[in-house]
Design a protein around this motif. Structure first.
Motif, PDB file in Angstrom:
ATOM      1  N   GLY A 165      58.611 -39.798  20.315  1.00  0.00           N
ATOM      2  CA  GLY A 165      58.336 -37.908  20.396  1.00  0.00           C
ATOM      3  C   GLY A 165      57.823 -37.278  21.292  1.00  0.00           C
ATOM      4  N   GLU A 166      57.941 -38.005  22.513  1.00  0.00           N
ATOM      5  CA  GLU A 166      57.283 -37.284  23.779  1.00  0.00           C
ATOM      6  C   GLU A 166      58.356 -36.553  23.968  1.00  0.00           C
ATOM      7  OE1 GLU A 166      53.748 -37.027  24.781  1.00  0.00           O
ATOM      8  OE2 GLU A 166      53.214 -37.215  22.968  1.00  0.00           O
ATOM      9  N   MET A 167      57.792 -35.398  24.946  1.00  0.00           N
ATOM     10  CA  MET A 167      59.018 -34.364  25.040  1.00  0.00           C
ATOM     11  C   MET A 167      58.277 -34.385  26.568  1.00  0.00           C
ATOM     12  SD  MET A 167      59.326 -31.734  22.212  1.00  0.00           S
ATOM     13  CE  MET A 167      57.775 -31.575  22.135  1.00  0.00           C
ATOM     14  N   VAL A 168      59.934 -33.907  27.619  1.00  0.00           N
ATOM     15  CA  VAL A 168      59.898 -33.264  28.970  1.00  0.00           C
ATOM     16  C   VAL A 168      60.902 -32.412  29.366  1.00  0.00           C
ATOM     17  CG1 VAL A 168      58.384 -34.987  29.592  1.00  0.00           C
ATOM     18  CG2 VAL A 168      60.772 -35.688  29.302  1.00  0.00           C
ATOM     19  N   PRO A 216      56.917 -36.377  13.724  1.00  0.00           N
ATOM     20  CA  PRO A 216      57.881 -36.615  12.691  1.00  0.00           C
ATOM     21  C   PRO A 216      58.234 -35.698  11.434  1.00  0.00           C
ATOM     22  CG  PRO A 216      57.358 -38.689  12.934  1.00  0.00           C
ATOM     23  CD  PRO A 216      56.933 -37.633  13.793  1.00  0.00           C
ATOM     24  N   GLY A 217      59.294 -34.508  11.188  1.00  0.00           N
ATOM     25  CA  GLY A 217      58.772 -33.523  10.512  1.00  0.00           C
ATOM     26  C   GLY A 217      58.463 -32.049  11.363  1.00  0.00           C
ATOM     27  N   ASP A 218      58.681 -32.564  12.121  1.00  0.00           N
ATOM     28  CA  ASP A 218      58.641 -31.462  13.222  1.00  0.00           C
ATOM     29  C   ASP A 218      60.247 -30.933  14.096  1.00  0.00           C
ATOM     30  OD1 ASP A 218      55.523 -30.741  12.101  1.00  0.00           O
ATOM     31  OD2 ASP A 218      54.455 -30.986  14.632  1.00  0.00           O
ATOM     32  N   ALA A 219      60.179 -29.470  14.847  1.00  0.00           N
ATOM     33  CA  ALA A 219      61.684 -29.057  14.853  1.00  0.00           C
ATOM     34  C   ALA A 219      60.650 -28.615  16.000  1.00  0.00           C
ATOM     35  CB  ALA A 219      62.486 -28.516  13.727  1.00  0.00           C
ATOM     36  N   LEU A 220      61.777 -28.414  17.035  1.00  0.00           N
ATOM     37  CA  LEU A 220      61.791 -27.571  18.345  1.00  0.00           C
ATOM     38  C   LEU A 220      63.158 -26.430  18.374  1.00  0.00           C
ATOM     39  CD1 LEU A 220      60.592 -27.834  20.563  1.00  0.00           C
ATOM     40  CD2 LEU A 220      62.170 -29.135  22.109  1.00  0.00           C
ATOM     41  N   PHE A 221      62.639 -25.609  18.608  1.00  0.00           N
ATOM     42  CA  PHE A 221      63.473 -24.100  18.667  1.00  0.00           C
ATOM     43  C   PHE A 221      63.953 -23.896  19.623  1.00  0.00           C
ATOM     44  CE2 PHE A 221      64.551 -19.954  18.220  1.00  0.00           C
ATOM     45  CZ  PHE A 221      65.759 -19.709  17.010  1.00  0.00           C
ATOM     46  N   ARG A 284      65.071 -31.589  14.673  1.00  0.00           N
ATOM     47  CA  ARG A 284      64.099 -31.908  13.796  1.00  0.00           C
ATOM     48  C   ARG A 284      63.900 -33.606  14.059  1.00  0.00           C
ATOM     49  NH1 ARG A 284      64.067 -31.571   7.635  1.00  0.00           N
ATOM     50  NH2 ARG A 284      65.082 -32.805   7.911  1.00  0.00           N
ATOM     51  N   ASN A 285      62.205 -33.756  14.224  1.00  0.00           N
ATOM     52  CA  ASN A 285      62.162 -35.482  14.572  1.00  0.00           C
ATOM     53  C   ASN A 285      62.144 -36.145  12.947  1.00  0.00           C
ATOM     54  OD1 ASN A 285      61.100 -37.623  15.073  1.00  0.00           O
ATOM     55  ND2 ASN A 285      59.285 -37.183  15.781  1.00  0.00           N
ATOM     56  N   ASP A 286      62.783 -37.081  12.765  1.00  0.00           N
ATOM     57  CA  ASP A 286      63.468 -37.203  11.488  1.00  0.00           C
ATOM     58  C   ASP A 286      62.325 -38.765  11.405  1.00  0.00           C
ATOM     59  OD1 ASP A 286      64.666 -34.864  10.158  1.00  0.00           O
ATOM     60  OD2 ASP A 286      67.009 -36.146  10.770  1.00  0.00           O
TER      61      ASP A 286
END
Length: 310
Positions: A165-168, A216-221, A284-286
């Motif tokens: 779930g880490e984002m760069v 999990p459950g969060d979304a990136l827009f 979205r992280n499922d």
């Protein structure tokens, strides 16, 4: 027979024949033009689907939804671009905005997307992907627009979401994304972006920035600036963050539902047709990342990007 100044005058047989023929010719030309216009729109739609192809609903454990609104009424082609692919380094996404809109920008969209679809799999880090995109854009502009190459550019946001779930990210003049979740809606703006691609050469050292974690459950827009710059009849900007917060409160962050809520609000705000192309992308992280999509073992470099004033 036609009525003219209160009197009835006969066209005569030759005149009636000419009138009928002329009317038939006009109707035939009109029908032909309508058929050709419909055919051109079908061709444009097919080209759009081939280049900016519809995304699957799931990519590497992420729920996905995307849409585009064109600034040209009835047009199927715009100047915005997006793509999402699952690689061994994580899920990689690009969101971009070509200077201008409509058919004139579509060649640049094709060049950038074609390069991304190869580089995203080949390169070990986002810096390598971005350098490949820079070279592809330069080749395209020198070939297609040699007289105005210095005036053409693309804003780009590259995001990598790893298995944990880490984002760069790497940002070239593009709006930063929003993270949507149970804790609310937050715009992620960890550093000043680099200039848009094509304005200046990329620096010798490219440093990715940390966007934090996508639970999990969060979304990136992700979006292009046409969304935040859309105006209503009174000249007021579209309240993107307010709309995202409302959508998040109204229900689960299903990508299609988020997209539908924002898109509907945008259409209402801009009275149907925005002034600029708009692209929207929801990830979205499922809660499940397939074994083939792994985050790299190395630690992300998170040095701030330099501030550049254009």
């Amino acid at each position: 027979m036609i009525r003219f100044r209160g009197r009835v005058r006969s066209l005569g047989l030759p005149g009636a024949v000419l009138f009928a023929v002329g009317t038939g010719v006009i109707l035939h030309v009109r029908r032909t033009l309508v058929r050709e216009l419909r055919q051109l729109r079908r061709v444009a739609g097919a080209a759009q689907d081939a280049v900016l192809r519809p995304l699957p609903s799931r990519v590497g454990g992420l729920g996905v939804a995307a849409a585009q609104l064109s600034a040209e009424r009835g047009a199927a082609i715009g100047g915005d671009l997006y793509e999402v692919v699952a690689t061994e380094h994580g899920v990689r996404a690009v969101m971009g905005d070509v200077r201008g809109h409509g058919i004139g920008a579509f060649g640049t969209v094709a060049a950038v997307l074609g390069c991304f679809r190869e580089a995203a799999y080949d390169e070990d880090d986002l810096g390598g992907v971005l350098r490949r995109l820079e070279r592809a854009l330069e080749r395209h502009l020198r070939r297609e627009h040699p007289a105005s190459v210095a005036e053409e550019f693309v804003t780009l946001l590259l995001v990598e979401i790893r298995a944990d779930g880490e984002m760069v990210a790497l940002n070239c003049g593009h709006p930063w994304p929003y993270r949507m979740g149970a804790g609310g809606v937050e715009q992620l703006a960890p550093a000043d972006p680099y200039p848009p691609l094509g304005v200046f050469p990329l620096p010798d050292v490219l440093s990715t920035v940390d966007l934090g974690h996508l639970p999990p459950g969060d979304a990136l827009f992700l979006y292009t600036d046409g969304a935040q710059d859309a105006r209503d009849a009174r000249g007021r900007f579209f309240p993107l963050s307010v709309v995202l917060a409302r959508v998040a409160r109204e229900g689960p962050l299903a990508p299609q539902e988020v997209l539908r809520g924002v898109q509907s609000a945008l259409v209402d705000h801009s009275q149907g047709t925005p002034a600029d192309d708009i692209a929207l992308l929801v990830l979205r992280n499922d809660g499940f990342m397939p074994p083939g999509v792994r985050g790299p073992a190395r630690t992300a470099t998170t040095h701030p990007q330099p501030t550049t004033h254009l």
